[in-house]
Design an enzyme around this catalytic site. Sequence first.
Site, short mmCIF file in Angstrom:
data_model
loop_
_atom_site.label_atom_id
_atom_site.label_comp_id
_atom_site.label_asym_id
_atom_site.label_seq_id
_atom_site.Cartn_x
_atom_site.Cartn_y
_atom_site.Cartn_z
CB CYS A 1 -36.53 50.48 -25.00
SG CYS A 1 -35.96 48.78 -25.01
NE ARG B 1 -22.51 53.42 -11.92
CZ ARG B 1 -21.16 53.37 -11.43
NH1 ARG B 1 -20.38 54.09 -11.79
NH2 ARG B 1 -20.74 52.18 -10.80
CB CYS C 1 -19.03 47.76 -16.33
SG CYS C 1 -21.06 47.78 -16.54
CB CYS D 1 -31.66 48.00 -30.70
SG CYS D 1 -31.85 46.88 -29.29
CB CYS E 1 -24.48 47.94 -12.88
SG CYS E 1 -24.71 49.57 -13.41
CB CYS F 1 -33.92 53.25 -26.65
SG CYS F 1 -32.12 53.07 -27.10
CB CYS G 1 -19.77 51.26 -18.67
SG CYS G 1 -21.27 50.37 -19.06
N1 SAM Z 1 -29.24 47.41 -25.18
C1 SAM Z 1 -28.99 46.98 -23.79
C2 SAM Z 1 -30.08 46.98 -22.69
O1 SAM Z 1 -31.18 47.71 -23.01
O2 SAM Z 1 -29.93 46.31 -21.78
C3 SAM Z 1 -27.86 48.35 -23.12
C4 SAM Z 1 -28.00 49.40 -23.66
S1 SAM Z 1 -29.37 50.52 -23.02
C5 SAM Z 1 -28.91 51.85 -23.97
C6 SAM Z 1 -28.78 50.94 -21.41
C7 SAM Z 1 -29.75 51.74 -20.51
O3 SAM Z 1 -29.76 53.11 -20.66
C8 SAM Z 1 -31.27 51.25 -20.79
O4 SAM Z 1 -31.52 49.98 -19.94
C9 SAM Z 1 -31.82 52.61 -20.02
O5 SAM Z 1 -32.10 52.43 -18.85
C10 SAM Z 1 -30.85 53.79 -20.38
N2 SAM Z 1 -31.35 54.81 -21.44
C11 SAM Z 1 -31.44 54.57 -22.75
N3 SAM Z 1 -31.85 55.53 -23.31
C12 SAM Z 1 -32.09 56.42 -22.42
C13 SAM Z 1 -32.77 57.87 -22.34
N4 SAM Z 1 -33.18 58.34 -23.66
N5 SAM Z 1 -32.81 58.52 -21.23
C14 SAM Z 1 -32.44 57.97 -19.87
N6 SAM Z 1 -32.03 56.53 -20.14
C15 SAM Z 1 -31.88 55.92 -20.91
C1 DTB Z 2 -27.48 53.19 -17.43
O1 DTB Z 2 -28.31 52.98 -16.62
N1 DTB Z 2 -27.29 54.40 -17.74
C2 DTB Z 2 -26.30 54.42 -19.02
C3 DTB Z 2 -25.49 53.09 -18.76
N2 DTB Z 2 -26.32 52.44 -17.97
C4 DTB Z 2 -25.35 52.14 -19.84
C5 DTB Z 2 -26.57 54.90 -20.54
C6 DTB Z 2 -27.48 55.69 -20.50
C7 DTB Z 2 -27.80 56.09 -21.82
C8 DTB Z 2 -28.65 57.33 -22.32
C9 DTB Z 2 -28.89 57.52 -23.57
C10 DTB Z 2 -28.03 57.68 -24.52
O2 DTB Z 2 -26.82 58.17 -24.50
O3 DTB Z 2 -28.29 56.88 -25.59
FE1 SF4 Z 3 -32.18 48.15 -27.63
FE2 SF4 Z 3 -32.35 50.77 -26.51
FE3 SF4 Z 3 -33.85 49.07 -25.68
FE4 SF4 Z 3 -31.21 48.83 -25.04
S1 SF4 Z 3 -32.22 50.48 -24.29
S2 SF4 Z 3 -32.51 47.18 -25.68
S3 SF4 Z 3 -30.34 49.51 -27.04
S4 SF4 Z 3 -33.86 49.61 -27.72
#
Ligand code: SAM
Ligand code: DTB
Ligand code: SF4
Length: 317
Positions: free
Chosen positions: A52, A256, A124, A48, A184, A55, A92
């Site tokens: 972030c 959630r 979702c 991606c 959500c 992530c 989801c």
């Molecule tokens: N790329 C899309 C976006 O960012 O909207 C969808 C996938 S993203 C992984 C979904 C959500 O997972 C993020 O908005 C964030 O709130 C949560 N998330 C991602 N990595 C995480 C982490 N290491 N710990 C906790 N929450 C995380």
């Molecule tokens: C959300 O707020 N938490 C979920 C779902 N929406 C998509 C994702 C959590 C991802 C946690 C980090 C990972 O597993 O990569």
């Molecule tokens: Fe990309 Fe992860 Fe950010 Fe979603 S949370 S936009 S997957 S870098």
Amino acid sequence: MPTLATITDLYHTPLLDLVYQAATVQRAHQAPQEVQLCTLQSIKTGGCTEDCGYCSQSIHNKTKLEKESLLDVATVLESARKAKESGSTRFCMGAAWRQVTDGRAFDRVLEMVRGVRALGLEACVTLGMLTSDQARRLKEAGLNAYNHNLDTSEAYYPQIVTTRTYQDRLDTIAHVAQAGISLCCGGILGMGETQEDRIQLLHTLANLDPAPESVPINALVPVEGTKLEQAEALDVFEWIRVIAVTRILLPKAMVRLSAGRLSLSREAQALAFLAGANALFTGDKLLTTANPGADSDHALMAALGLKARMPDKSCAA
Ligand code: SAM
Ligand code: DTB
Ligand code: SF4
């Protein structure tokens, strides 16, 4: 609409009084013994372009992650079928995209949504930024909810992500609402934010119109190689406070418990259910990180006298 001052007062209420208030709201607006089970599936993993800081899937973080291109429809529907068998009512699908691009990949996601609905599950997706036309097409395919988190306060956001703005997030949220898709939307705790940032996030969430149908509360999973790997651990009572305030401000929403449950004890999760949480992600894996397995969640729910919520009638196959 609740003001910042009201939310600040609420947030600083003595913890057990706050939990008592939240439990009272929950009992008035929700079935307090019911927990909605939701299964996550990463349909496109890694690579991606957003930065972030939390992530595992960002190209800007040096994580050890196997990238995977968009899965085919049959694979995803097989996993949805298994999710249903294990008691989930919502499926989801998450894609590591900055934004949706029209074309073959998006068409495939629309087909996944149709397939998940045909199985009698709520569908979702979380696909990054979205135009209003893309939101309309998702709605047409039968999508129930779109996940798009605000993560933290507007003020702290640039410390976490620089490749998009808070306003970009709010714009997508508005497109989702215009299309008539449930929203959500939640955040992540434990990224080094202050209580003030948490209060600001709660204020933004509580003033979204229409209100979010579901609020995921994530506790940061510190992934090796990300910028937030060394973030200071979250105080569990801050997590409880945010859950309780969310429940009080958004009585009808599903609150959630999302990422981070592996580092939270059974007792902490029990207190979270008392404070108004009523939904979980089940299964060994979230998108790329580990999650408590279904067996341990079923055991926890049994011990607390909680039961899995049945599917909404509108979703029955
Ligand atoms: N790329 C899309 C976006 O960012 O909207 C969808 C996938 S993203 C992984 C979904 C959500 O997972 C993020 O908005 C964030 O709130 C949560 N998330 C991602 N990595 C995480 C982490 N290491 N710990 C906790 N929450 C995380
Ligand atoms: C959300 O707020 N938490 C979920 C779902 N929406 C998509 C994702 C959590 C991802 C946690 C980090 C990972 O597993 O990569
Ligand atoms: Fe990309 Fe992860 Fe950010 Fe979603 S949370 S936009 S997957 S870098």
